[in-house]
Write an enzyme that holds these catalytic residues in place. Sequence first.
Site, mmCIF file in Angstrom:
data_model
loop_
_atom_site.group_PDB
_atom_site.id
_atom_site.type_symbol
_atom_site.label_atom_id
_atom_site.label_comp_id
_atom_site.label_asym_id
_atom_site.label_seq_id
_atom_site.Cartn_x
_atom_site.Cartn_y
_atom_site.Cartn_z
ATOM 1 N N SER A 146 3.391 14.339 -5.064
ATOM 2 C CA SER A 146 2.593 13.375 -6.064
ATOM 3 C C SER A 146 2.855 13.935 -7.505
ATOM 4 C CB SER A 146 1.075 13.653 -5.792
ATOM 5 O OG SER A 146 0.344 12.987 -6.719
ATOM 6 N N TYR A 160 -6.559 18.368 -4.239
ATOM 7 C CA TYR A 160 -5.226 17.351 -4.013
ATOM 8 C C TYR A 160 -3.980 17.982 -4.720
ATOM 9 C CZ TYR A 160 -2.409 13.346 -3.499
ATOM 10 O OH TYR A 160 -1.223 12.478 -3.300
#
Length: 251
Positions: A146, A160
């Site tokens: 990501s 995350y």
Amino acid sequence: MNTNNNLKLAGKTALVTGASRGIGAAIAHRLASEGAAVAITYSSSPEKAEEVVQSIKSAGGKAFAIKADATDAEATVQAVAQTVKTFGGIDILVNNAGYLSVAPLEQFTLADFDRSVAINVRSVFVAAQEAAKHMKEGGRIINIGSTNADRMPFAGGGVYAMSKSALVGLVKGLARDLGPRGITINNVQPGPVDTDMNPASGPFAETLKGLMALPRYGHIDEIAAMVSYLASPEAGFVTGSSLTIDGGFAA
């Protein structure tokens, strides 16, 4: 399905985790369209997974689905084994399964922390370790990371971001392990992409687009195209890298 005899992944076999929908499904379709036989895993959507498989088969490709929860290391090992048994080997592994939990620090539970690490980091390592046992020269391992590994501009996303940042270090290290065998390993780092979980019309869309150089969400096929490149012979000199495709989110 493209019937061109020069399909760049003809004769190759691939395993794509978490591919019953969204980015994973697009990757499975793309690899199959380029000649690869594709196995996909799913955890809770057998109907969706079967739709992906049947779509690939109806276009002339080879595919099958495996139920495998990414939090279960043994299930991940068995998914690799089943791919090898069914297709006779494994050339391409795409670690797409992921988990996102966002909450303020004081509310973030250890259970969600552990699940984030189990799916976003541990399962990637387990799958890579197992797949590498069966890969020959030219093997490809591709992780879906990501852009949040590089930029986390809002509160609540620390875990995350940490889990995706871990993949950056992992591929740098594993590139050294696998390089002598002619196997590459890389990350693809998407920014906001239009999926069911994060739709371009969703409540966070305008905020996210305001952070980007290109004020739009990415398309799943754009992510699949980058994965296709890394899976191909053309990317034989790319390893240990994190390729960002985020519309300038981290620029």
